[in-house]
Design an enzyme around this catalytic site. Structure first.
Site, mmCIF file in Angstrom:
data_model
loop_
_atom_site.group_PDB
_atom_site.id
_atom_site.type_symbol
_atom_site.label_atom_id
_atom_site.label_comp_id
_atom_site.label_asym_id
_atom_site.label_seq_id
_atom_site.Cartn_x
_atom_site.Cartn_y
_atom_site.Cartn_z
ATOM 1 N N MET A 178 39.023 3.161 66.779
ATOM 2 C CA MET A 178 37.670 2.768 67.066
ATOM 3 C C MET A 178 37.101 3.193 68.553
ATOM 4 O O MET A 178 36.331 2.658 69.330
ATOM 5 C CB MET A 178 37.804 1.440 66.987
ATOM 6 C CG MET A 178 37.963 0.731 65.688
ATOM 7 S SD MET A 178 37.796 -1.103 65.361
ATOM 8 C CE MET A 178 35.907 -1.443 65.912
ATOM 9 N N LYS A 179 37.736 4.456 69.110
ATOM 10 C CA LYS A 179 37.389 4.775 70.226
ATOM 11 C C LYS A 179 36.274 5.793 70.065
ATOM 12 O O LYS A 179 36.161 6.526 68.920
ATOM 13 C CB LYS A 179 38.610 5.526 70.957
ATOM 14 C CG LYS A 179 39.778 4.585 71.448
ATOM 15 C CD LYS A 179 41.099 5.260 71.933
ATOM 16 C CE LYS A 179 42.018 4.029 72.214
ATOM 17 N NZ LYS A 179 43.315 4.553 72.685
ATOM 18 N N HIS A 212 38.658 -1.782 70.661
ATOM 19 C CA HIS A 212 39.407 -1.098 71.691
ATOM 20 C C HIS A 212 39.017 0.299 71.296
ATOM 21 O O HIS A 212 39.493 0.963 70.255
ATOM 22 C CB HIS A 212 40.671 -1.456 71.454
ATOM 23 C CG HIS A 212 41.598 -0.395 72.419
ATOM 24 N ND1 HIS A 212 41.747 -0.565 73.996
ATOM 25 C CD2 HIS A 212 42.468 0.871 72.194
ATOM 26 C CE1 HIS A 212 42.613 0.177 74.326
ATOM 27 N NE2 HIS A 212 42.967 1.037 73.615
ATOM 28 N N ASN A 260 38.107 1.075 79.800
ATOM 29 C CA ASN A 260 39.753 0.923 79.743
ATOM 30 C C ASN A 260 40.077 2.040 80.892
ATOM 31 O O ASN A 260 39.655 3.156 80.988
ATOM 32 C CB ASN A 260 39.982 1.580 78.317
ATOM 33 C CG ASN A 260 41.645 1.359 77.956
ATOM 34 O OD1 ASN A 260 42.090 0.439 78.528
ATOM 35 N ND2 ASN A 260 42.049 2.529 77.591
ATOM 36 N N GLU A 261 41.013 1.576 81.837
ATOM 37 C CA GLU A 261 41.702 2.358 82.667
ATOM 38 C C GLU A 261 40.781 3.208 83.697
ATOM 39 O O GLU A 261 40.671 4.313 83.927
ATOM 40 C CB GLU A 261 42.541 3.368 81.933
ATOM 41 C CG GLU A 261 43.797 2.545 81.149
ATOM 42 C CD GLU A 261 44.685 3.438 80.126
ATOM 43 O OE1 GLU A 261 44.373 4.771 80.625
ATOM 44 O OE2 GLU A 261 45.343 2.994 79.378
ATOM 45 N N GLU A 372 48.472 -4.636 75.120
ATOM 46 C CA GLU A 372 49.269 -3.623 74.454
ATOM 47 C C GLU A 372 50.725 -3.795 74.960
ATOM 48 O O GLU A 372 51.372 -2.639 75.385
ATOM 49 C CB GLU A 372 48.709 -2.412 74.825
ATOM 50 C CG GLU A 372 47.040 -2.018 74.818
ATOM 51 C CD GLU A 372 46.682 -0.765 75.475
ATOM 52 O OE1 GLU A 372 47.511 0.149 75.515
ATOM 53 O OE2 GLU A 372 45.648 -0.735 75.809
ATOM 54 N N TRP A 419 51.854 -3.560 70.815
ATOM 55 C CA TRP A 419 51.192 -2.093 70.540
ATOM 56 C C TRP A 419 51.879 -1.455 69.679
ATOM 57 O O TRP A 419 52.702 -0.576 69.708
ATOM 58 C CB TRP A 419 51.033 -1.607 71.899
ATOM 59 C CG TRP A 419 50.114 -0.420 71.933
ATOM 60 C CD1 TRP A 419 49.998 0.843 71.775
ATOM 61 C CD2 TRP A 419 48.490 -0.733 71.632
ATOM 62 N NE1 TRP A 419 48.824 1.437 71.978
ATOM 63 C CE2 TRP A 419 47.926 0.438 71.705
ATOM 64 C CE3 TRP A 419 47.852 -1.953 71.538
ATOM 65 C CZ2 TRP A 419 46.615 0.641 71.667
ATOM 66 C CZ3 TRP A 419 46.378 -1.845 71.371
ATOM 67 C CH2 TRP A 419 45.707 -0.654 71.300
#
Length: 463
Positions: A178-179, A212, A260-261, A372, A419
């Site tokens: 789903m990225k 995510h 994310n990140e 995760e 995860w």
């Protein structure tokens, strides 16, 4: 001459009194010793170790099977030791123990040291607990979702994956399908097929779906990486993507990792990603605002928006930067929660480090997603098989993480997501970024879908 002699005697008396007082103060204030990791762990014992404390004459060693030391192993309740280590014997194999130590000088005794955890080698005769995770999680005082990262290929009805997911888990996150690079094929053109399958599976089976992730620097489609338009046009493309995806899944996906990140591992700076370069330092807030606007326009007033990152419990500069971003997002009322990835090892982070990290989010009124979770046992590539010692150490680390999470206030709980399902399908043994190309067994099930001690540890954390 007589007067001078008396003065000398008086001075000597005060000097000796002062020295005596100093000695007493030292004795009254023995430093607290530091306990070290054990050595020579075997089936029946281990060597407990600790650092030297000035002015101590001996040390008092406690050993227990309970972290609170409510009871003690026989012969190890304040056992007096004159060395800096003690070989603890007479223990059971495959069992969790704890030890601590105090310094002693005459009648003076220091505070307790830190507590060290150790698992003896050998096999435990206690079978693994087969209770379903979500069943027990739903019975705690303040329930939360128990999540699993999945792939669409695992969702075939009747497959072992399908049966485990339906029995054990109340939330799912797509591991990578789903990225952005999986959904967006070109500007305004989307391939929804795989992501739709994941979302439909969750919705059909009463399983929460966590999205995510909308924006991640490692999942940028080539067309956007090569985008030749202006920076303003680039930002418009990102806005369109976020808006379209949130709208498409309105009411079906209950939460999203929006960004994310975004924080670098070194120095607490923003990660130098394509998004930072082309959209500027406010890009994280822009993405959250676009997601919030899209949800509101679609009538999805309950969508939860998360920022997600890793290694913040041990990297304080990174932790500080993440929370500065959170403060900015909260000021704009566009964030609901924080995702703590928790790709941990059986040694790190410590319980205190994790609690400190999570409690900062609690203090800010955020929902917390341990997003995760996996626990490496071979991060140094020092074992070639999954040993009993590492198996049990991993069990205790899973138990610790779940116990920490379960103790959070009800308002701050969201989900605790593992995860991946099986050890042999985890990303960890194959990650060159971790410099860890080799065997590892980081999850709750082995390659044959059999529950491990880590699964039992997860359940025990809910007690």
């Amino acid at each position: 001459m007589k007067i001078k002699f008396l003065l000398v005697l008086t001075s000597l008396f005060f000097f000796m009194s002062a020295c005596s007082k100093d000695d007493n103060e030292v004795a009254d204030n023995l430093e607290t010793p530091v306990a070290n990791a054990p050595k020579d762990v075997n089936d029946g014992g281990f060597k407990a170790k600790w650092n030297y404390v000035s002015n101590s004459k001996s040390y008092l060693l406690d050993v227990s099977t309970i972290e609170s030391f409510a009871t003690f192993v026989p012969n190890y309740n304040s056992k007096e030791v004159t060395d800096l280590n003690e070989v603890v014997v007479g223990l059971k194999g495959g069992t969790q123990y704890y030890y601590r130590v105090r310094a002693k000088s005459e009648t003076q005794i220091s505070d307790y040291s830190n507590v060290i955890s150790v698992v003896t080698t050998g096999s435990s005769t206690i079978p693994e607990d087969p209770t379903f995770l979500k069943v027990k999680a739903n019975k705690v005082a303040n329930p939360f979702f128990v999540g699993m990262a999945i792939k669409a290929s695992q969702l075939t009805t009747g497959s072992p994956y399908d049966l485990i997911l339906k029995n054990e888990f109340s939330s799912i996150s797509a591991e990578y399908e789903m990225k952005m690079d999986q959904i967006s094929t070109s500007s305004g053109v989307y391939n929804w097929t795989t992501a739709d399958k994941i979302v439909a599976y969750g919705n059909a089976n009463g399983i929460n779906v966590h999205g995510h992730a909308l924006v991640w620097h490692n999942s940028v489609p080539k067309w956007l990486t090569d985008f030749a338009g202006t920076d303003t046009e680039f930002a418009a493309e990102v806005k369109k993507y976020i808006t379209d995806v949130v709208t498409h899944y309105a009411g079906k996906v209950k939460s999203w990792d929006v960004v994310n990140e975004a924080v670098d591992d070194n120095g607490g700076n923003m990660r130098n990603t394509l998004f930072l370069k082309r959209m500027g330092p406010n890009y994280v807030k822009d993405c959250f605002q676009w997601a919030r606007n899209a949800a509101n326009t679609a009538g999805d007033k309950n969508l939860l928006l998360f920022y997600n990152d890793y290694a913040t419990s041990t990297n304080i500069a990174k932790q500080d930067k993440v929370f500065s971003i959170v403060d900015d997002l909260k000021a704009s009322n566009v964030i609901d929660g924080l995702g703590f990835q928790m790709h941990n090892t059986y040694l790190s982070p410590t319980k205190t480090q994790i609690e400190t990290d999570l409690n900062r989010a609690v203090a800010k009124g955020l929902k917390i997603h341990v997003s995760e979770l996996d626990i490496q046992v071979n991060q140094f590539n020092d074992i070639s098989t999954f040993t009993n010692e590492r198996r049990l150490a991993q069990k205790e680390k899973y138990k610790e993480m779940v116990k920490i999470y379960n103790a959070l206030p009800a308002a701050n709980k969201y989900a605790l997501t593992v995860w991946g399902m099986k050890d042999n399908e985890s990303w960890i043994p194959y990650s060159t970024d971790l410099n860890h190309v080799g065997n590892d067994w980081p999850l709750l099930y082995d390659s044959n879908f059999t529950i491990k001690s880590s699964h039992t540890g997860f359940l025990e954390g809910l007690d």
